[in-house]
Write an enzyme that holds these catalytic residues in place. Structure first.
Site, PDB file in Angstrom:
ATOM      1  CB  THR A  45      -0.911  -0.003   1.256  1.00  0.00           C
ATOM      2  OG1 THR A  45      -1.811  -1.096   1.132  1.00  0.00           O
ATOM      3  CG2 THR A  45      -1.700   1.283   1.394  1.00  0.00           C
ATOM      4  CB  THR A 102       0.411  -4.269   6.251  1.00  0.00           C
ATOM      5  OG1 THR A 102      -0.853  -4.158   5.595  1.00  0.00           O
ATOM      6  CG2 THR A 102       1.074  -2.920   6.345  1.00  0.00           C
ATOM      7  CG  ASP A 112      -1.773  -6.683  -2.706  1.00  0.00           C
ATOM      8  OD1 ASP A 112      -2.633  -5.804  -2.784  1.00  0.00           O
ATOM      9  OD2 ASP A 112      -1.681  -7.473  -1.749  1.00  0.00           O
ATOM     10  CB  SER A 126      -2.425 -10.836  -0.922  1.00  0.00           C
ATOM     11  OG  SER A 126      -2.648  -9.833  -1.844  1.00  0.00           O
ATOM     12  CB  THR A 185       0.182 -11.736  14.586  1.00  0.00           C
ATOM     13  OG1 THR A 185       0.872 -12.925  14.959  1.00  0.00           O
ATOM     14  CG2 THR A 185      -1.122 -12.122  13.923  1.00  0.00           C
ATOM     15  CB  CYS A 225      -4.912 -17.501  22.488  1.00  0.00           C
ATOM     16  SG  CYS A 225      -6.314 -18.403  23.114  1.00  0.00           S
TER      17      CYS A 225
HETATM   18  N1  ASP Z   1      -2.798  -5.422   0.215  1.00  0.00           N
HETATM   19  C1  ASP Z   1      -1.712  -4.610   0.699  1.00  0.00           C
HETATM   20  C2  ASP Z   1      -0.459  -5.468   0.706  1.00  0.00           C
HETATM   21  O1  ASP Z   1      -0.255  -6.216   1.623  1.00  0.00           O
HETATM   22  C3  ASP Z   1      -2.002  -4.094   2.056  1.00  0.00           C
HETATM   23  C4  ASP Z   1      -0.942  -3.203   2.644  1.00  0.00           C
HETATM   24  O2  ASP Z   1       0.134  -3.012   2.167  1.00  0.00           O
HETATM   25  O3  ASP Z   1      -1.240  -2.643   3.722  1.00  0.00           O
HETATM   26  O4  ASP Z   1       0.314  -5.391  -0.214  1.00  0.00           O
END
Ligand code: ASP
Length: 348
Positions: free
Chosen positions: A16, A92, A60, A62, A169, A282
């Site tokens: 992001t 993130t 990204d 992901s 995490t 947890c």
């Molecule tokens: N979808 C973004 C990523 O992980 C989210 C981010 O960077 O906050 O690349």
């Protein structure tokens, strides 16, 4: 103290922080580094050197995979002697997975590798990206009185906190405090000054070389148990072709159902030499398999404790150990020992 002669390599992988909005679809998409840099003119005011390495394509997070982790290790390895520290700009979403994986892929790390990113793109007025980036760079350039890096570890810096990477995490998709290290205190807090918890920071052996590991084995699965889990689900996961290890996410202090079918299926998998690691669903606390009968049943079936490992770190450690071609019994043994400060085996 910042070393004015320090050279830091900023590795931009995507996320992001550098994205801009696609005006047609409204979706955030990766954008080039010039855009990112022009939005942080403050970088010119840093009193040390920053060079950049840009991933192509930017991703990204992901879309991260063990291949991308290998690429990151290779970039650091190829530039290791030229730089005092490294900052990796990363999305993130999977930053904790990457930080965990990288922590194992360097042994006896003698320089900082700080991952950071942001919740809001750098071009937005309220972005959290600028502070994250500038402080991460400063931490990467920071030296102690002996001229050694203050934090020779793989860390995440995010919203004022420097966290050990393999303890983190992602806990928040909305607020700026996106990451938590629930079972280990922060390595530093950045306020007016950056205050380090020096006694908690890993100390490498500076007379030894750093070792780089690029081989990972992804024959791993994660199984989160839930009330109502059926034999079909368990059997399917434990019988995946060539599976070597399963991270079993259990309840509370490492408890799971005690039905005969459940324990017998786990036992059969252990007999086939599949490593099953018990981690808790947890956020805080550790697995204590002796505490309840349900936990003891898992122990009898041959499941091993992951203590306070995060799922992210458990996955990374298993990929790393099997990547070293360790035998299942050696993996079981090493899973119970802290290799990079990733776990505390004290159950109390
Ligand atoms: N979808 C973004 C990523 O992980 C989210 C981010 O960077 O906050 O690349």
């Amino acid at each position: 103290m910042i070393d004015v002669n320090a050279h830091v390599l900023l590795i931009y992988t995507g996320g992001t922080i550098g994205m801009i909005e696609n005006l047609e679809t409204g979706a955030l998409e990766p954008f080039n580094f010039t855009h990112l840099r022009s939005n942080v003119p403050e970088m010119k005011r840093l009193n040390f050197h920053v060079d950049t390495f840009i991933f192509d394509p930017l991703i990204d997070s992901s879309e991260i995979s063990p291949d991308k982790w290998r690429e990151m290790v290779k970039v650091v390895k190829d530039h290791y002697s030229q730089y005092d520290g490294f900052v990796i700009l990363h999305g993130t979403d999977t930053m904790s997975y990457t930080a965990s994986a990288l922590s194992f892929m360097f042994d006896n790390l003698t320089k900082p590798i700080i991952l950071t990113g942001s919740q809001l793109p750098i071009g937005k007025l309220r972005t959290d990206g600028k502070e994250n980036l500038i402080t991460a760079l400063e931490i990467a350039a920071d030296k102690d009185v002996d001229g050694r890096p203050v934090v020779p570890e793989v860390c995440i810096y995010f919203q004022n906190l420097l966290l050990r990477g393999n303890r983190t995490t992602k806990i928040n998709a909305e607020n700026f405090n996106a990451f938590k290290s629930a079972n280990f205190m922060e390595l530093a807090e950045a306020g007016v000054n950056i205050v380090y918890n020096t006694s908690k920071i890993l100390k490498p052996n500076y007379t030894k070389e750093v070792a780089f590991y690029e081989s990972l084995d992804d024959s791993i699965a994660v199984l989160k148990i839930f009330p109502g889990i059926t034999p079909e689900v368990l059997t399917a996961v434990l019988n995946i072709h060539d599976i070597k290890a399963v991270v079993l996410e259990t309840y509370g202090s490492g408890n799971a159902l005690s039905d005969d079918w459940f324990l017998a299926e786990l036992q059969r998998a252990v007999d086939r030499d599949i490593v099953i690691v018990n981690v808790t669903q947890c956020l805080h606390g550790t697995v204590q398999m002796h505490r309840y009968e349900t936990g003891q049943n898992l122990l009898k079936a041959g499941v091993i404790s992951g203590y306070d490992l995060t799922t992210e770190a458990a996955i990374a450690k298993l990929m790393f150990l099997f990547g070293l071609n360790k035998l299942p019994n050696q993996v079981r043994e090493l899973m119970q020992v802290s290799l990079r400060g990733e776990m505390d085996t004290d159950e109390a």
